[in-house]
Motif scaffolding. Structure first.
Motif, PDB file in Angstrom:
ATOM      1  N   VAL A   3       0.877  -1.167   0.000  1.00 60.97           N
ATOM      2  CA  VAL A   3       0.000   0.000   0.000  1.00 60.97           C
ATOM      3  C   VAL A   3       0.913   1.215   0.000  1.00 60.97           C
ATOM      4  N   LEU A   4       0.781   2.036  -1.032  1.00 55.53           N
ATOM      5  CA  LEU A   4       1.613   3.228  -1.157  1.00 55.53           C
ATOM      6  C   LEU A   4       0.720   4.456  -1.293  1.00 55.53           C
ATOM      7  N   VAL A   5       0.986   5.460  -0.490  1.00 52.90           N
ATOM      8  CA  VAL A   5       0.327   6.761  -0.597  1.00 52.90           C
ATOM      9  C   VAL A   5       1.457   7.746  -0.846  1.00 52.90           C
ATOM     10  N   GLN A   6       1.445   8.367  -2.015  1.00 46.97           N
ATOM     11  CA  GLN A   6       2.600   9.157  -2.427  1.00 46.97           C
ATOM     12  C   GLN A   6       2.181  10.343  -3.277  1.00 46.97           C
ATOM     13  N   SER A   7       3.032  11.345  -3.327  1.00 50.91           N
ATOM     14  CA  SER A   7       2.749  12.511  -4.162  1.00 50.91           C
ATOM     15  C   SER A   7       3.318  12.331  -5.570  1.00 50.91           C
ATOM     16  N   LYS A   8       4.383  11.569  -5.692  1.00 49.79           N
ATOM     17  CA  LYS A   8       5.039  11.439  -6.999  1.00 49.79           C
ATOM     18  C   LYS A   8       4.256  10.508  -7.925  1.00 49.79           C
ATOM     19  N   PRO A   9       4.362  10.752  -9.234  1.00 52.12           N
ATOM     20  CA  PRO A   9       3.718   9.863 -10.198  1.00 52.12           C
ATOM     21  C   PRO A   9       4.301   8.451 -10.102  1.00 52.12           C
ATOM     22  N   PHE A  10       3.553   7.473 -10.569  1.00 49.01           N
ATOM     23  CA  PHE A  10       4.036   6.094 -10.602  1.00 49.01           C
ATOM     24  C   PHE A  10       3.953   5.589 -12.035  1.00 49.01           C
ATOM     25  N   ASP A  11       4.738   4.574 -12.315  1.00 46.04           N
ATOM     26  CA  ASP A  11       4.785   3.981 -13.648  1.00 46.04           C
ATOM     27  C   ASP A  11       3.846   2.771 -13.662  1.00 46.04           C
ATOM     28  N   TYR A  12       2.664   2.975 -14.224  1.00 49.17           N
ATOM     29  CA  TYR A  12       1.644   1.923 -14.243  1.00 49.17           C
ATOM     30  C   TYR A  12       2.155   0.649 -14.914  1.00 49.17           C
ATOM     31  N   GLY A  13       2.811   0.803 -16.041  1.00 47.46           N
ATOM     32  CA  GLY A  13       3.325  -0.364 -16.765  1.00 47.46           C
ATOM     33  C   GLY A  13       4.341  -1.137 -15.945  1.00 47.46           C
ATOM     34  N   MET A  46      -6.703  19.312  -9.249  1.00 42.57           N
ATOM     35  CA  MET A  46      -7.325  18.759  -8.044  1.00 42.57           C
ATOM     36  C   MET A  46      -6.244  18.682  -6.973  1.00 42.57           C
ATOM     37  N   GLU A  47      -6.602  19.052  -5.768  1.00 43.28           N
ATOM     38  CA  GLU A  47      -5.678  18.938  -4.643  1.00 43.28           C
ATOM     39  C   GLU A  47      -6.220  17.874  -3.704  1.00 43.28           C
ATOM     40  N   ILE A  48      -5.387  16.896  -3.397  1.00 38.70           N
ATOM     41  CA  ILE A  48      -5.792  15.778  -2.550  1.00 38.70           C
ATOM     42  C   ILE A  48      -4.989  15.832  -1.264  1.00 38.70           C
ATOM     43  N   GLU A  49      -5.710  15.863  -0.146  1.00 37.97           N
ATOM     44  CA  GLU A  49      -5.084  15.908   1.171  1.00 37.97           C
ATOM     45  C   GLU A  49      -5.349  14.606   1.909  1.00 37.97           C
ATOM     46  N   HIS A  50      -4.487  14.298   2.869  1.00 38.62           N
ATOM     47  CA  HIS A  50      -4.669  13.114   3.705  1.00 38.62           C
ATOM     48  C   HIS A  50      -3.847  13.279   4.974  1.00 38.62           C
ATOM     49  N   TYR A  51      -4.087  12.399   5.957  1.00 32.76           N
ATOM     50  CA  TYR A  51      -3.283  12.379   7.169  1.00 32.76           C
ATOM     51  C   TYR A  51      -2.289  11.237   7.061  1.00 32.76           C
ATOM     52  N   PRO A  52      -0.996  11.557   6.902  1.00 33.54           N
ATOM     53  CA  PRO A  52       0.008  10.492   6.787  1.00 33.54           C
ATOM     54  C   PRO A  52      -0.067   9.538   7.979  1.00 33.54           C
ATOM     55  N   GLY A  53       0.103   8.286   7.699  1.00 30.85           N
ATOM     56  CA  GLY A  53       0.021   7.256   8.733  1.00 30.85           C
ATOM     57  C   GLY A  53      -1.389   6.718   8.863  1.00 30.85           C
ATOM     58  N   MET A  54      -2.346   7.590   9.088  1.00 34.34           N
ATOM     59  CA  MET A  54      -3.743   7.170   9.216  1.00 34.34           C
ATOM     60  C   MET A  54      -4.264   6.617   7.884  1.00 34.34           C
ATOM     61  N   THR A  55      -3.962   7.300   6.801  1.00 37.14           N
ATOM     62  CA  THR A  55      -4.458   6.889   5.494  1.00 37.14           C
ATOM     63  C   THR A  55      -3.896   5.528   5.103  1.00 37.14           C
ATOM     64  N   PHE A 120      -9.243  10.504   2.244  1.00 35.22           N
ATOM     65  CA  PHE A 120      -8.667  11.543   1.398  1.00 35.22           C
ATOM     66  C   PHE A 120      -9.687  12.661   1.285  1.00 35.22           C
ATOM     67  N   TRP A 121      -9.208  13.880   1.146  1.00 32.21           N
ATOM     68  CA  TRP A 121     -10.072  15.030   0.923  1.00 32.21           C
ATOM     69  C   TRP A 121      -9.635  15.664  -0.377  1.00 32.21           C
ATOM     70  N   LYS A 122     -10.600  15.821  -1.292  1.00 32.84           N
ATOM     71  CA  LYS A 122     -10.292  16.282  -2.647  1.00 32.84           C
ATOM     72  C   LYS A 122     -10.943  17.637  -2.895  1.00 32.84           C
ATOM     73  N   LYS A 123     -10.123  18.559  -3.357  1.00 29.01           N
ATOM     74  CA  LYS A 123     -10.599  19.897  -3.687  1.00 29.01           C
ATOM     75  C   LYS A 123     -10.361  20.137  -5.169  1.00 29.01           C
TER      76      LYS A 123
END
Length: 151
Positions: A3-13, A46-55, A120-123
């Motif tokens: 389970v990864l929660v990250q700001s950087k893009p990921f390589d789907y392939g 879109m801005e996505i917020e979360h609480y690190p650790g809890m999420t 997650f909270w999305k604006k």
């Protein structure tokens, strides 16, 4: 399971390439890529917020439930946070199971959870200003099919 929660893009392939490989009991791998959608035609970002650790803990718990419920060999959930533009990958789910039905159902279960319950909270930001994304009835309905009926 990852389970990864990250700001950087990921390589789907690249994430798909090795997922579920090597297990002699894996007969099905299902992957899903979620992309930031511009329903209004005017979404700037879109801005996505979360609480690190809890999420991460909440997503890991639901991934564990899926792994047990569908007897999955492996699970991967990646979800991004921060600022994303329309068309960017926002999340990915992958499941590996002995049979395709289990892999598909588990992936749908995880996607329904991520859409309606993950913390997650999305604006949305557009030319007319900003607004928080509200829960939708159809997302709640989709999630309810996975809960046992009470009565």
């Amino acid at each position: 399971m990852r389970v990864l929660v990250q700001s950087k893009p990921f390589d789907y392939g690249a994430e798909c390439a090795g997922f579920g490989q090597g297990g002699r009991d894996v007969g099905a791998v299902v992957t899903f890529l979620g992309v930031v959608r511009d329903d209004s035609g005017s979404l700037a970002r879109m801005e996505i917020e979360h609480y690190p650790g809890m999420t991460e803990k909440a997503i890991a718990a639901i991934a564990d439930e899926a792994k047990t419920r569908w007897q999955l060999a492996d699970v991967l959930v990646i979800h991004r946070h921060g600022t994303l533009e329309p068309g960017e990958a926002i999340m990915m789910v992958a499941t590996a199971a002995r049979h395709r039905v289990a892999a598909f159902e588990a992936a749908e279960f995880l996607m329904d959870y991520l859409k309606s319950r993950a913390p997650f909270w999305k604006k949305e930001i557009g030319p007319e200003g900003t607004g928080w994304v509200a829960a939708r009835d159809e997302d709640e309905t989709a999630l309810s099919r996975w809960r046992p009926e009470r009565g």
